[in-house]
Design a protein around this motif. Structure first.
Motif, PDB file in Angstrom:
ATOM      1  N   LEU A   1      -3.196   9.083 -12.197  1.00  0.00           N
ATOM      2  CA  LEU A   1      -4.610   8.830 -11.937  1.00  0.00           C
ATOM      3  C   LEU A   1      -5.539   9.871 -12.563  1.00  0.00           C
ATOM      4  CD1 LEU A   1      -4.313   7.925  -8.134  1.00  0.00           C
ATOM      5  CD2 LEU A   1      -4.666   6.313 -10.025  1.00  0.00           C
TER       6      LEU A   1
ATOM      7  N   HIS B   1       0.835  -1.203   0.000  1.00  0.00           N
ATOM      8  CA  HIS B   1       0.000   0.000   0.000  1.00  0.00           C
ATOM      9  C   HIS B   1       0.871   1.254   0.000  1.00  0.00           C
ATOM     10  CE1 HIS B   1      -2.772  -3.018   1.667  1.00  0.00           C
ATOM     11  NE2 HIS B   1      -3.731  -2.274   1.148  1.00  0.00           N
TER      12      HIS B   1
ATOM     13  N   GLN C   1      -4.191  -1.393  -8.652  1.00  0.00           N
ATOM     14  CA  GLN C   1      -4.698  -0.437  -7.675  1.00  0.00           C
ATOM     15  C   GLN C   1      -5.677  -1.073  -6.688  1.00  0.00           C
ATOM     16  OE1 GLN C   1      -4.891   0.024 -11.014  1.00  0.00           O
ATOM     17  NE2 GLN C   1      -3.447   1.676 -11.415  1.00  0.00           N
TER      18      GLN C   1
ATOM     19  N   ASN D   1       0.234  -0.656  -5.447  1.00  0.00           N
ATOM     20  CA  ASN D   1      -1.022  -0.017  -5.826  1.00  0.00           C
ATOM     21  C   ASN D   1      -0.867   1.042  -6.913  1.00  0.00           C
ATOM     22  OD1 ASN D   1       0.272   1.788  -4.131  1.00  0.00           O
ATOM     23  ND2 ASN D   1      -1.472   2.123  -2.775  1.00  0.00           N
ATOM     24  N   THR D   2       0.353   1.567  -7.115  1.00  0.00           N
ATOM     25  CA  THR D   2       0.596   2.520  -8.207  1.00  0.00           C
ATOM     26  C   THR D   2       2.022   2.347  -8.721  1.00  0.00           C
ATOM     27  OG1 THR D   2       1.303   4.236  -6.646  1.00  0.00           O
ATOM     28  CG2 THR D   2      -1.002   4.297  -7.376  1.00  0.00           C
TER      29      THR D   2
ATOM     30  N   ASN E   1       4.454   4.127  -6.392  1.00  0.00           N
ATOM     31  CA  ASN E   1       4.848   3.305  -5.248  1.00  0.00           C
ATOM     32  C   ASN E   1       5.946   2.322  -5.647  1.00  0.00           C
ATOM     33  OD1 ASN E   1       4.900   1.990  -2.772  1.00  0.00           O
ATOM     34  ND2 ASN E   1       2.793   1.244  -2.894  1.00  0.00           N
TER      35      ASN E   1
ATOM     36  N   ALA F   1       1.461   9.950  -6.580  1.00  0.00           N
ATOM     37  CA  ALA F   1       0.815   9.042  -7.534  1.00  0.00           C
ATOM     38  C   ALA F   1      -0.212   9.732  -8.423  1.00  0.00           C
ATOM     39  CB  ALA F   1       0.120   7.913  -6.762  1.00  0.00           C
ATOM     40  N   TYR F   2      -0.547  10.973  -8.120  1.00  0.00           N
ATOM     41  CA  TYR F   2      -1.708  11.599  -8.759  1.00  0.00           C
ATOM     42  C   TYR F   2      -1.612  11.777 -10.272  1.00  0.00           C
ATOM     43  CZ  TYR F   2      -3.750  12.280  -4.187  1.00  0.00           C
ATOM     44  OH  TYR F   2      -4.305  12.062  -2.951  1.00  0.00           O
TER      45      TYR F   2
ATOM     46  N   GLN G   1      -1.710   6.182  -3.302  1.00  0.00           N
ATOM     47  CA  GLN G   1      -2.815   6.049  -4.251  1.00  0.00           C
ATOM     48  C   GLN G   1      -3.855   7.136  -3.999  1.00  0.00           C
ATOM     49  OE1 GLN G   1      -4.614   2.152  -4.825  1.00  0.00           O
ATOM     50  NE2 GLN G   1      -6.413   3.019  -5.789  1.00  0.00           N
TER      51      GLN G   1
END
Length: 366
Positions: free
Chosen positions: A300, A94, A168, A129-130, A133, A296-297, A275
């Motif tokens: 996304l 995570h 994710q 998750n990304t 990460n 991480a944005y 995330q």
């Protein structure tokens, strides 16, 4: 499939994830062991000891797959309970300790980073998750290994890179709601833990900037609070005055989702988000994300949702909010990004495929 899931430091985001697994992949036979998210330093090093001697009967049952969080002291646990070494194991990250911002109280403690590395190496497959990460973890491993004074192993990060992937944390279907826009002041929600790593100082500067800009806004500041609350929050509330909306933790899930539905903007000022589930839930409810152009944005959300980082960060954040507010005043439709691909209905098959691949691979084959 009989699956043993180990969540060694069961913080809110970890519980959110594993409850989603059990609920949406319910045809599997799940056994879940968790430990409370407190006493961080003791927990991350002591979880193997706690489980090996308190839950040995559970650990020595037959399983087709083990899924463990990155907080699990997996290498030690497999040593304490040799039966576990023969079961294919997936570790889910995570977050990683290499990219976690330091509060100034760590005194250079390398233990959490070493544990992340050992746990990843003890797994058959590692999932993040990304990409942010995964990339920061691999870069951190390389930097850490450079500091070993001698007998430095080669190819460790490369080995982990080859047997890792990205998937994710999905959102439940109930997170996707009809937006309920309000008239009047633009509604902003900041929905994060009230701790230093979620950027309360940047939030304070942003609120000051929005006030100076003369923006008609209302800010809901919600999220989990702890015994020690950063001083910035007191200053923010004082500065907001009548602009303050809901303040503090929301006990009712229904009330929290209502606040998300009414928000025009969901805001992050975080120093780290691997995330950003809180932001994603706001977007699923129809709010536009205003988030830093780091972490991480960018993988996304569109660039238009991301404010600049580094020098001028506050100004960029304020300008982004004001741009959306101006568009709304002019009657332009402001649509949240489509994140339906992150729903459980869209991702369940991907998780199923990952579990099958790890369970079926030649053990230790990666």
């Amino acid at each position: 499939m009989k699956i043993l899931l180990l969540s060694a430091y069961d913080a809110a985001s970890h519980a959110y994830w594993h409850k989603g697994l059990v609920e949406n992949l319910s045809h599997h036979q799940w056994t879940v062991l968790t430990l409370p998210p407190r006493y961080f330093s003791w927990r991350i090093r002591g979880n193997s000891l706690s489980w090996a001697f308190n839950d040995r009967a559970v650990l020595e049952q037959e399983y087709d797959l083990i899924i463990a969080t990155s907080m699990t002291d997996l290498s030690a646990l497999r040593g304490f309970v040799p039966h576990l070494a023969s079961i294919p194991t997936l570790v889910y990250f995570h977050e990683n300790q290499f990219a976690y911002p330091e509060s100034g109280r760590e005194y250079g403690n390398v233990e959490p980073k070493i544990l992340n590395l050992y746990t990843a190496l003890a797994a058959d497959h590692v999932c993040f998750n990304t990409h942010y990460n995964r990339n920061t973890f691999l870069a951190g491993c390389r930097e850490l290994l450079k500091k070993l004074p001698d007998h430095v192993p080669t190819g460790v990060a490369e080995q982990l890179e080859q047997r890792s992937s990205v998937l994710q944390v999905p959102l439940p279907q109930r997170a996707y709601q009809s937006h309920d826009p309000q008239t009047g002041a633009i509604r902003i929600i900041w929905n994060h833990r009230w701790e230093f790593d979620k950027g309360p100082e940047l939030l304070l500067h942003a609120v000051q900037g929005l006030c100076d800009a003369g923006l008609d806004f209302r800010l809901d500041v919600v999220g989990q609070t702890f015994r020690k609350v950063p001083e910035s929050f007191r200053e923010i509330k004082q500065l907001l005055g009548a602009r303050a909306g809901h303040w503090g933790f929301v006990e009712s899930v229904e009330e929290y989702r209502k606040l998300l539905q009414q928000a025009d903007i969901v805001l992050s000022t975080a120093l780290h988000d691997f995330q950003g589930i809180a932001v994603l839930e706001g977007v699923a409810a129809g709010a536009v994300p205003v988030v830093p152009k780091r972490l991480a944005y960018p993988e996304l959300f569109p660039d238009s949702c991301c404010y600049n980082s580094g020098e001028g960060e506050t100004d960029s954040l304020v300008q982004t909010v004001c741009r959306y507010a101006e568009a709304r005043r002019e009657g332009c439709a402001i649509s949240a990004p489509d994140i339906s691909a992150l729903s459980w209905s869209a991702m369940a098959e991907q998780y199923e495929g990952l579990f099958n691949r790890v369970a079926d691979m030649d053990h230790r084959g990666g």
